[in-house]
Design an enzyme around this catalytic site. Structure first.
Site, short mmCIF file in Angstrom:
data_model
loop_
_atom_site.label_atom_id
_atom_site.label_comp_id
_atom_site.label_asym_id
_atom_site.label_seq_id
_atom_site.Cartn_x
_atom_site.Cartn_y
_atom_site.Cartn_z
N ASP A 262 77.09 -15.70 38.64
CA ASP A 262 77.71 -16.87 38.04
C ASP A 262 77.98 -17.97 39.07
OD1 ASP A 262 79.32 -18.19 35.82
OD2 ASP A 262 80.88 -17.93 37.34
N GLU A 297 72.91 -18.66 38.51
CA GLU A 297 73.33 -19.90 37.88
C GLU A 297 73.70 -20.83 39.03
OE1 GLU A 297 76.64 -21.89 34.89
OE2 GLU A 297 77.17 -20.18 36.14
N ASP A 395 78.06 -20.59 27.53
CA ASP A 395 78.64 -21.83 28.06
C ASP A 395 78.41 -23.00 27.12
OD1 ASP A 395 80.09 -21.63 30.42
OD2 ASP A 395 78.31 -21.49 31.67
N VAL A 397 77.60 -23.20 24.05
CA VAL A 397 78.25 -23.12 22.74
C VAL A 397 79.77 -23.12 22.93
CG1 VAL A 397 78.55 -21.77 20.64
CG2 VAL A 397 76.30 -21.90 21.72
N GLY A 398 80.26 -22.18 23.72
CA GLY A 398 81.69 -21.96 23.84
C GLY A 398 82.46 -23.06 24.53
#
Length: 604
Positions: A262, A297, A395, A397-398
């Site tokens: 992440d 990421e 990410d 969407v939320g």
């Protein structure tokens, strides 16, 4: 078969008892709290406290009493039955008998990834209940399951990015052996298992490292979450080893096939080798007998971590999440231009074309969203499989105020075009749980800080404050409509409904996803197994996108009309039309607005 990853900290069951080891360089005294009784621990060099106890065994509860009164869990705890503030449990990894002895993984180009939040993926929200969904996902065409972070977090509800005990799979989802059974069964079905891990920060509750290991953090490299992780200062050797062992632990002891790291742009390292280089190198040196996939990421778009050997294998990391592809698609489909979409809304089609062809849309270009920031490195030489593509993920969407999925925002015909291009392009596709049937449920931001009301209030107000710069939420009264992340109802709304695919229009959406994934396996995968020879893209003044990826076996070509009037284009007669939503073609394609096709033609 039994599996264990040996490590210098945490617990190890030996013939003399259980060895306990804690790195506490800024503590004056540490005692082991074992089954309710204290035992003095011997201090060794460099701040290590160790003890072998003949009274401890698998199942014993333990913690560490620091400087006389504070009792903390083991930072390398393998299991926390009573959450982040409770005692740790001694676990014997050898108590689980693995059945996947012949599993050696799958090549990366075969990956079709399904991102899952364990707590909302099933009604029960457990590892055990997720096992029951694997057959359906395999039959859909999924080849890899990626779990959002499962490291022990505070409370019963969390996305996972507030984890504070990175070696302990969260007890809200089940016991360690339940997770192992999930992975074991996935391998039995031929599914890879990936795990999202967080090495850039700890959550706001339950991180006790500050109390006894201050060098774990550094003020020299601040992050959005506070002081940075110290990977390049005094004491950094232990910090680096703590996370490197964590990666190996998940890959060896739990037999995961890959990891997603992440937000690595938040891991600042001024030393050499860089932590990301050492991390990947140690993993690849340690595990040579099966396929291991390492995914980043990285907002900085650093192509250096994705370079290939002459045999096309990754030198360090396998791939990176392709945010540029997603953000370009989103700006193009929705017209949104606030937040980080500002970097794509100016020329969304040009950004999309470059990202599809070359991986990064930003390759050393200035950011409008972050003035003065230059993003990215040249990536056109990298193969498309160095990028994980998606139309949606947790990410994207939320992190919307209401957690709407793309199917709530975009007309179905336009979304269908994007989905076909997404699944049939040569990047590695990632599907967010429920996306395959256009799930109606949102995915909203949720936490559980019920035992800490001040923290809960801060998170609630902070969530609403995140959107105050957006026009839609400039009015404070409107901002109050944003779902409360601390309310259990927000979590419950985010559970996907597995009965939806039995009803229209979700049934038809699922069938189309399945059809496209079979087409990908039959026609795109053989190309990905061959040598990649480069790409090109053009965008006409009328907004016709034309992208070609060349492989040793053939060329893959995408044509799509994003303009407002029909376009005619010569595709030749010696081509195979793999997919089209524009009707038959005899060498001259007539594409209406928001229509496209993907064709295969022989390489020169």
């Amino acid at each position: 078969m039994q599996r264990i990853h040996p490590m210098p900290f945490g617990t190890e069951i030996t013939i003399d008892g259980v060895r306990f080891a804690l790195w506490a360089p800024t503590a004056s005294e540490v005692k082991l709290v074992l089954d309710g009784a204290d035992q003095a621990m011997e201090i060794h060099e460099d701040g290590w406290y160790r003890l072998v106890s003949s009274h401890a065994r698998a199942g014993s509860r333990y913690g560490y009493r620091v400087d006389g009164n504070l009792v903390v869990p083991d930072p390398a705890s393998r299991f926390q039955p009573d959450d982040v503030h409770g005692l740790s449990l001694v676990v014997d990894p050898r108590s689980y008998e693995w059945s996947d002895t012949s599993w050696s993984g799958r090549p990366w180009e075969e990956a079709v990834i399904y991102e899952v939040h364990v707590g909302t993926a099933t009604p029960e929200g457990t590892y055990a209940s997720l096992v029951k969904k694997l057959d359906a996902l395999r039959d859909l065409g999924i080849t890899a399951i990626e779990l959002m972070p499962i490291a022990e977090f505070p409370g019963r509800r969390n996305w996972g990015y507030d984890g504070v005990l990175p070696y302990a799979p969260d007890a809200a989802y089940g016991r360690p052996e339940d997770l192992k059974r999930l992975i074991d069964h996935a391998h039995e079905l031929g599914l890879m298992m990936f795990l999202d891990v967080v090495y850039n920060h700890f959550g706001p509750s339950g991180n006790y490292l500050h109390a006894y290991a201050k060098p774990f953090f550094t003020e020299r490299h601040p992050t959005p979450w506070g002081a940075g992780i110290n990977v390049d200062g005094e004491g950094a050797r232990f910090v680096r080893d703590f996370f490197i062992h964590n990666a190996l632990y998940w890959l060896e002891e739990y037999h995961f096939d890959g990891l997603r790291f992440d937000a690595v742009h938040a891991i600042v390292d001024d030393s050499r080798p860089h932590f990301l280089e050492e991390l990947a190198t140690r993993i690849r040196q340690s595990i040579r007998d099966r396929h291991i996939h390492l995914v980043l990421e990285n907002e900085a778009n650093q192509a250096r971590w994705l370079e290939r050997h002459s045999d096309r294998s990754p030198r360090l990391h396998t791939a990176q999440w392709a945010d540029d592809i997603h953000n370009s698609w989103h700006a193009l489909l929705t017209g949104e231009n606030e937040g980080y979409y500002q970097d794509y809304a100016d020329e969304p089609l040009r950004r999309l074309g470059r990202a599809l062809a070359e991986g990064f849309a930003y390759q050393g270009d200035p950011s409008a969203h972050k003035p003065g920031v230059i993003r990215g490195e040249s990536s056109a030489h990298l193969p498309p499989t160095a990028f994980v593509s998606f139309l949606q993920n947790h990410d994207q969407v939320g992190n919307r105020a209401f957690g709407e999925r793309l199917s709530h925002l975009v007309p179905q015909d336009r979304l269908a075009l994007a989905q076909a291009i997404f699944l049939l392009s040569p990047q590695i596709p990632l599907i967010f749980m429920g996306e395959e049937w256009s799930a109606s449920t949102p995915f909203q931001f949720f936490v559980d800080f019920e035992s800490e009301p001040d923290l809960a209030k801060a998170v609630r107000e902070g969530r609403r404050g995140e959107f105050k710069h957006f026009k839609a939420f400039a009015d404070p009264d409107t901002a109050q409509s944003i779902p409360d992340p601390t309310d259990s109802a927000t979590f419950e709304r985010s559970r996907i409904d597995w009965a939806e695919p039995e009803r229209s229009p979700h049934r038809e959406a699922l069938l189309e996803t399945k059809r496209l994934l079979k087409l990908r396996k039959d026609e795109i995968l053989p190309l990905l197994r061959s040598e990649y020879r480069g790409s090109r893209y053009t965008i006409s003044p009328e907004s016709m996108l034309d992208v070609t990826w060349a492989f040793a076996g053939a060329k893959l070509r995408l044509l799509a009309n994003f303009g407002d009037r029909p376009m005619s284009i010569d595709i030749g007669n010696d081509v195979q039309v793999l997919w089209s939503n524009s009707g038959p073609s005899d060498g001259n394609a007539q594409l209406e607005p928001w229509k496209g096709m993907i064709v295969k033609e022989a390489s020169a």
